[in-house]
Structure formats: structure tokens, C-alpha cells
Motif scaffolding. Structure first.
Motif, PDB file in Angstrom:
ATOM      1  N   HIS A 160       3.683  12.045 -16.370  1.00 46.36           N
ATOM      2  CA  HIS A 160       4.602  11.506 -17.376  1.00 46.36           C
ATOM      3  C   HIS A 160       5.401  10.330 -16.842  1.00 46.36           C
ATOM      4  CE1 HIS A 160       8.325  13.228 -15.645  1.00 46.36           C
ATOM      5  NE2 HIS A 160       7.604  14.280 -15.352  1.00 46.36           N
ATOM      6  N   ALA A 161       5.619  10.270 -15.524  1.00 47.60           N
ATOM      7  CA  ALA A 161       6.307   9.120 -14.939  1.00 47.60           C
ATOM      8  C   ALA A 161       5.444   7.870 -15.027  1.00 47.60           C
ATOM      9  CB  ALA A 161       6.684   9.415 -13.488  1.00 47.60           C
ATOM     10  N   HIS A 162       4.148   8.020 -14.776  1.00 46.62           N
ATOM     11  CA  HIS A 162       3.236   6.884 -14.936  1.00 46.62           C
ATOM     12  C   HIS A 162       3.247   6.389 -16.379  1.00 46.62           C
ATOM     13  CE1 HIS A 162       0.863   8.910 -11.445  1.00 46.62           C
ATOM     14  NE2 HIS A 162       1.755   8.070 -10.958  1.00 46.62           N
ATOM     15  N   ALA A 163       3.281   7.329 -17.302  1.00 45.90           N
ATOM     16  CA  ALA A 163       3.290   6.946 -18.724  1.00 45.90           C
ATOM     17  C   ALA A 163       4.560   6.176 -19.072  1.00 45.90           C
ATOM     18  CB  ALA A 163       3.173   8.190 -19.593  1.00 45.90           C
ATOM     19  N   LEU A 164       5.700   6.600 -18.532  1.00 46.48           N
ATOM     20  CA  LEU A 164       6.959   5.912 -18.821  1.00 46.48           C
ATOM     21  C   LEU A 164       6.962   4.507 -18.226  1.00 46.48           C
ATOM     22  CD1 LEU A 164       9.526   8.819 -18.282  1.00 46.48           C
ATOM     23  CD2 LEU A 164       8.888   7.752 -20.450  1.00 46.48           C
ATOM     24  N   TYR A 165       6.500   4.374 -17.009  1.00 48.57           N
ATOM     25  CA  TYR A 165       6.452   3.047 -16.389  1.00 48.57           C
ATOM     26  C   TYR A 165       5.390   2.157 -17.020  1.00 48.57           C
ATOM     27  CZ  TYR A 165       9.703   3.898 -12.501  1.00 48.57           C
ATOM     28  OH  TYR A 165      10.825   4.129 -11.744  1.00 48.57           O
ATOM     29  N   GLY A 166       4.385   2.785 -17.613  1.00 42.99           N
ATOM     30  CA  GLY A 166       3.351   2.019 -18.283  1.00 42.99           C
ATOM     31  C   GLY A 166       2.296   1.456 -17.352  1.00 42.99           C
ATOM     32  N   ARG A 167       2.245   1.948 -16.135  1.00 47.04           N
ATOM     33  CA  ARG A 167       1.220   1.511 -15.184  1.00 47.04           C
ATOM     34  C   ARG A 167       0.338   2.703 -14.835  1.00 47.04           C
ATOM     35  NH1 ARG A 167       2.421   0.029 -10.256  1.00 47.04           N
ATOM     36  NH2 ARG A 167       4.640   0.542 -10.078  1.00 47.04           N
ATOM     37  N   PRO A 168      -0.944   2.551 -14.900  1.00 48.67           N
ATOM     38  CA  PRO A 168      -1.833   3.686 -14.605  1.00 48.67           C
ATOM     39  C   PRO A 168      -1.836   4.000 -13.115  1.00 48.67           C
ATOM     40  CG  PRO A 168      -3.123   1.699 -14.910  1.00 48.67           C
ATOM     41  CD  PRO A 168      -1.701   1.338 -15.261  1.00 48.67           C
ATOM     42  N   ALA A 169      -2.384   5.142 -12.789  1.00 50.34           N
ATOM     43  CA  ALA A 169      -2.562   5.561 -11.404  1.00 50.34           C
ATOM     44  C   ALA A 169      -3.964   6.113 -11.252  1.00 50.34           C
ATOM     45  CB  ALA A 169      -1.522   6.609 -11.032  1.00 50.34           C
ATOM     46  N   PRO A 170      -4.488   6.133 -10.027  1.00 47.74           N
ATOM     47  CA  PRO A 170      -5.824   6.716  -9.817  1.00 47.74           C
ATOM     48  C   PRO A 170      -5.838   8.188 -10.210  1.00 47.74           C
ATOM     49  CG  PRO A 170      -5.090   5.468  -7.888  1.00 47.74           C
ATOM     50  CD  PRO A 170      -3.901   5.607  -8.787  1.00 47.74           C
ATOM     51  N   PRO A 171      -7.018   8.771 -10.388  1.00 47.35           N
ATOM     52  CA  PRO A 171      -7.105  10.211 -10.667  1.00 47.35           C
ATOM     53  C   PRO A 171      -6.413  11.023  -9.577  1.00 47.35           C
ATOM     54  CG  PRO A 171      -9.227   9.138 -10.988  1.00 47.35           C
ATOM     55  CD  PRO A 171      -8.339   8.124 -10.354  1.00 47.35           C
ATOM     56  N   PRO A 172      -5.838  12.175  -9.942  1.00 46.94           N
ATOM     57  CA  PRO A 172      -5.106  12.987  -8.958  1.00 46.94           C
ATOM     58  C   PRO A 172      -5.904  13.295  -7.690  1.00 46.94           C
ATOM     59  CG  PRO A 172      -4.696  13.807 -11.163  1.00 46.94           C
ATOM     60  CD  PRO A 172      -5.728  12.744 -11.307  1.00 46.94           C
ATOM     61  N   ALA A 173      -7.203  13.586  -7.825  1.00 47.50           N
ATOM     62  CA  ALA A 173      -8.001  13.899  -6.638  1.00 47.50           C
ATOM     63  C   ALA A 173      -8.072  12.711  -5.689  1.00 47.50           C
ATOM     64  CB  ALA A 173      -9.408  14.341  -7.047  1.00 47.50           C
ATOM     65  N   ALA A 174      -8.167  11.496  -6.251  1.00 49.49           N
ATOM     66  CA  ALA A 174      -8.214  10.296  -5.414  1.00 49.49           C
ATOM     67  C   ALA A 174      -6.869  10.065  -4.726  1.00 49.49           C
ATOM     68  CB  ALA A 174      -8.591   9.085  -6.262  1.00 49.49           C
ATOM     69  N   VAL A 175      -5.777  10.346  -5.452  1.00 50.34           N
ATOM     70  CA  VAL A 175      -4.448  10.200  -4.856  1.00 50.34           C
ATOM     71  C   VAL A 175      -4.281  11.175  -3.696  1.00 50.34           C
ATOM     72  CG1 VAL A 175      -1.968  10.364  -5.272  1.00 50.34           C
ATOM     73  CG2 VAL A 175      -3.463   9.391  -7.029  1.00 50.34           C
ATOM     74  N   THR A 176      -4.718  12.411  -3.895  1.00 49.35           N
ATOM     75  CA  THR A 176      -4.611  13.398  -2.828  1.00 49.35           C
ATOM     76  C   THR A 176      -5.395  12.961  -1.602  1.00 49.35           C
ATOM     77  OG1 THR A 176      -4.284  15.210  -4.406  1.00 49.35           O
ATOM     78  CG2 THR A 176      -5.041  15.807  -2.202  1.00 49.35           C
ATOM     79  N   ARG A 177      -6.595  12.422  -1.805  1.00 51.74           N
ATOM     80  CA  ARG A 177      -7.394  11.950  -0.666  1.00 51.74           C
ATOM     81  C   ARG A 177      -6.659  10.845   0.077  1.00 51.74           C
ATOM     82  NH1 ARG A 177     -11.756  12.655  -4.337  1.00 51.74           N
ATOM     83  NH2 ARG A 177     -11.717  10.433  -4.889  1.00 51.74           N
TER      84      ARG A 177
ATOM     85  N   ARG B 207       0.827  -1.210   0.000  1.00 47.00           N
ATOM     86  CA  ARG B 207       0.000   0.000   0.000  1.00 47.00           C
ATOM     87  C   ARG B 207       0.857   1.253   0.000  1.00 47.00           C
ATOM     88  NH1 ARG B 207      -5.002  -1.280   4.219  1.00 47.00           N
ATOM     89  NH2 ARG B 207      -5.838  -3.101   3.097  1.00 47.00           N
ATOM     90  N   ALA B 208       1.935   1.224   0.778  1.00 47.32           N
ATOM     91  CA  ALA B 208       2.824   2.393   0.829  1.00 47.32           C
ATOM     92  C   ALA B 208       3.491   2.620  -0.526  1.00 47.32           C
ATOM     93  CB  ALA B 208       3.874   2.203   1.913  1.00 47.32           C
ATOM     94  N   ALA B 209       3.984   1.533  -1.135  1.00 49.12           N
ATOM     95  CA  ALA B 209       4.655   1.651  -2.429  1.00 49.12           C
ATOM     96  C   ALA B 209       3.676   2.094  -3.516  1.00 49.12           C
ATOM     97  CB  ALA B 209       5.305   0.318  -2.810  1.00 49.12           C
ATOM     98  N   ASP B 210       2.458   1.569  -3.482  1.00 46.39           N
ATOM     99  CA  ASP B 210       1.446   1.968  -4.460  1.00 46.39           C
ATOM    100  C   ASP B 210       1.114   3.451  -4.325  1.00 46.39           C
ATOM    101  OD1 ASP B 210       1.338  -0.549  -5.516  1.00 46.39           O
ATOM    102  OD2 ASP B 210      -0.562  -1.109  -4.560  1.00 46.39           O
ATOM    103  N   LEU B 211       1.048   3.930  -3.078  1.00 43.66           N
ATOM    104  CA  LEU B 211       0.741   5.335  -2.859  1.00 43.66           C
ATOM    105  C   LEU B 211       1.885   6.221  -3.337  1.00 43.66           C
ATOM    106  CD1 LEU B 211      -1.170   7.450  -1.777  1.00 43.66           C
ATOM    107  CD2 LEU B 211      -0.244   7.062   0.513  1.00 43.66           C
ATOM    108  N   ALA B 212       3.119   5.796  -3.082  1.00 39.13           N
ATOM    109  CA  ALA B 212       4.276   6.556  -3.555  1.00 39.13           C
ATOM    110  C   ALA B 212       4.288   6.619  -5.083  1.00 39.13           C
ATOM    111  CB  ALA B 212       5.566   5.919  -3.045  1.00 39.13           C
ATOM    112  N   TYR B 213       3.985   5.495  -5.727  1.00 45.93           N
ATOM    113  CA  TYR B 213       3.926   5.472  -7.195  1.00 45.93           C
ATOM    114  C   TYR B 213       2.813   6.383  -7.698  1.00 45.93           C
ATOM    115  CZ  TYR B 213       3.237   3.839 -11.965  1.00 45.93           C
ATOM    116  OH  TYR B 213       3.088   3.796 -13.337  1.00 45.93           O
ATOM    117  N   ALA B 214       1.654   6.323  -7.051  1.00 44.85           N
ATOM    118  CA  ALA B 214       0.518   7.136  -7.485  1.00 44.85           C
ATOM    119  C   ALA B 214       0.820   8.627  -7.384  1.00 44.85           C
ATOM    120  CB  ALA B 214      -0.715   6.801  -6.647  1.00 44.85           C
ATOM    121  N   ALA B 215       1.719   8.997  -6.453  1.00 45.04           N
ATOM    122  CA  ALA B 215       2.047  10.411  -6.245  1.00 45.04           C
ATOM    123  C   ALA B 215       3.046  10.945  -7.267  1.00 45.04           C
ATOM    124  CB  ALA B 215       2.599  10.618  -4.837  1.00 45.04           C
TER     125      ALA B 215
END
Length: 311
Positions: free
Chosen positions: A220-237, A208-216
Motif C-alpha cells: 500500500h505504500a508503493h501505491a500511495l507513492y505511485g511508484r511500482p516495486a519489483p515482485p516481493p520474491a525478487a525484493v527478498t532475493r 541502489r540502497a534507497a531503491d532497495l529500502a523503497y522496494a521493501a
């Protein structure tokens, strides 16, 4: 207390307050994800250490360096910097495509590692609800020209504000890529090797900690890694929720973790040196409640906006 060495930053600095926040651990993992996207920089790490076996050691050594340079005496901080510089002079890496041999202490590489760390620390802690005005955020970035000097950089070449930091990331972005080395770091952070008895804890806590760090990370970093992340508002929450929970753990209890840099600093300088977020609050930040800020751009910039402000 007169005559007592406050260290490189001291209790009046933004760094002193911000580095005492428990979200620094999430920020440190985000920094690793970001640093791994610079092929020459991450190659220098993987070719000179067994990252797969000693990644925990690397994380702890980085945390110890940050703690020493933030809360230790000036002498301790300078010695820590000298050790890092000495090690870097002895290490090099090879570009597998060109055969070029280069030192890991190239200013370009040191600057990338530095900026990825400072951006991650400021971004995650601030986005998780730590009240910090834009002026205080600029002060934080400027203060870390000192830590940049410790690792061998010329402070004049290091970003001194959030605006300069954002401009640096815009300049270096075309050089970033998620090559084999970055995939290795990603694989470790998602599923680090651990004792069989700790596998459930890894799934429950670390993942969970690593997923949250990745989501933050920036988009463009998500695009390079090729793994999606939740919407920014959800990440902030999620960042705000995590920060709120961790900050409810009594600070004195959190600071008992070895090597107890903060408690040692307080013993040296007195109880008035205790890190506290309110010591760097600006008027605008005080008007907001915890977590009332949102990301305005989703990029590397550390600037935040209040709700309802056009972005």
C-alpha cells in the motif's frame, strides 16, 4: 563483570544483537519512507527543519540516538531521551488546509514514528537473512516499549508484539497519504544533493540502497507513492544478497565507524557482550539456512514464513 551498567537493553536482549547488523542502514531509509506517509508527522519534520539541506544530519542523529540507547549506559540513554523530549516540546506545525497548530510531541505522532522505525528495523534485517524466530521477533517489539518511553510515550500504549504492531498499522492505514511533504522526502532519498565528485558514488551506491529500502515497503505504500516495486520474491532475493555481502565485512571493521557505540559497550562489559545473531536463534530459525524465509503478506507485519508454508 559485576557492577557494570549494561544499559537499557543489555547483551541478552534481541535488540542488542539485531542493532549490530549492517542492514540497519537500509532499514533506516525504509523507516523514513514509511514515516513520510503520515501527513501530520512529516509536516512536523519539514516545517521545523531544512530537510533538503540537513537530511544527512537527521539520518546521522537518528543513528546516534539508536546507538546510544541500545549500547550506551543507562544514564547516557536517559539523557538522550530527555534531549529529544525537550526539543519536541518546543516544536509545532501548522495544517495548511485548516490552519490548526499542533505540537510535534502529540502521542499519535510519536507512536507513528516509533512503530515505523521498529517495523522497518525488524522487517529489513529479518527479511535479509538474519535468523529470528517469531518469539524472538515479539521480544524485540516488546523491548522497544523502553525506547518509546524515552521519546515521551506511555509504554502501555505501545505495541508489544508483532501481532499488535500489525494491528496498529491496519488501524492507522486510512490516515496515510503521499502529499507534498512525502514527495519532498521521496525526491531527496532518490537523489540527495551531494558534492559533484561524489555524484558517481551516489548513482552507484546510494541509489541502489534507497531503491532497495523503497522496494521493501508494504504494497500500500508503493501505491500511495505511485511508484511500482519489483515482485516481493525478487525484493527478498535482493535483500538477502545485500545482507550476505555486508555481513562478510568483518564486524570489527564495520564497528570502527564513529561514534563506535558497540566497541565502547564491549570495552565496558567485556568481549562476551559482542553482538551476534546466533545468540537469539530459535530452534525453527536454526533449521533454516540464511535467507530461507520469505514474506507471507507483503504488508507491515514483520512475520515471515518458511518456503512451502501456506500463507
Amino acid at each position: 563483570m559485576r557492577g557494570v551498567d549494561p544499559g537499557l537493553f543489555g547483551p541478552s536482549s534481541v535488540t542488542w544483537q539485531l542493532h549490530g547488523d549492517p542492514m540497519m542502514w537500509i532499514a533506516g531509509v525504509r523507516a523514513l519512507y514509511l514515516q513520510a506517509l503520515h501527513p501530520r508527522a512529516v509536516r512536523g519534520v519539514l516545517q521545523n527543519s531544512d530537510f533538503r539541506r540537513d537530511a544527512w544530519g537527521r539520518l546521522l542523529r537518528t543513528a546516534r540516538f539508536v546507538g546510544t540507547t541500545t549500547y550506551g549506559t543507562t544514564e547516557a540513554a536517559e539523557k538522550a531521551g530527555a534531549r529529544v523530549r525537550k526539543i519536541h516540546t518546543m516544536l509545532s506545525a501548522t495544517d495548511p488546509d485548516t490552519g490548526e497548530r499542533y505540537g510535534v510531541d502529540e502521542p499519535e505522532l510519536l507512536l507513528w514514528v516509533h512503530c515505523a522505525e521498529i517495523d522497518s528495523y525488524l522487517h529489513v534485517v529479518r527479511r535479509s537473512g538474519f535468523r529470528l524466530s517469531d518469539a524472538a521477533a515479539d521480544r524485540y517489539v516488546a523491548e522497544h516499549r523502553v525506547s518509546a518511553r524515552l521519546v515521551g510515550l506511555d509504554p502501555a500504549d505501545v505495541p508489544a508484539s508483532t501481532g499488535e504492531l500489525a494491528a496498529y498499522f491496519a488501524q492507522v492505514r486510512p490516515q496515510l497519504a503521499a502529499g507534498e511533504e512525502a514527495r519532498t522526502v521521496d525526491a531527496f532519498l532518490r537523489r540527495p544533493p551531494t558534492h559533484p565528485l561524489l555524484v558517481p558514488a551516489r548513482a552507484l551506491l546510494w541509489r541502489r540502497a534507497a531503491d532497495l529500502a523503497y522496494a521493501a515497503l508494504p504494497h500500500h505504500a508503493h501505491a500511495l507513492y505511485g511508484r511500482p516495486a519489483p515482485p516481493p520474491a525478487a525484493v527478498t532475493r535482493r535483500l538477502v544478497t545485500t545482507g550476505t555481502v555486508l555481513r562478510r565485512v568483518p564486524a570489527r571493521l564495520r564497528w570502527q565507524l564513529p561514534p563506535k557505540h558497540i566497541l565502547s559497550a564491549m570495552a565496558r562489559l567485556g568481549p562476551g557482550s559482542r553482538p551476534a545473531p546466533y545468540k537469539v536463534e530459535g530452534p525453527a530459525a536454526i533449521l533454516d539456512g540464511p535467507g530461507r524465509a520469505r514474506r507471507g503478506d507483503g504488508g507491515d507485519s514483520t512475520r515471515c514464513q518458511s518456503r512451502g508454508t501456506p500463507g
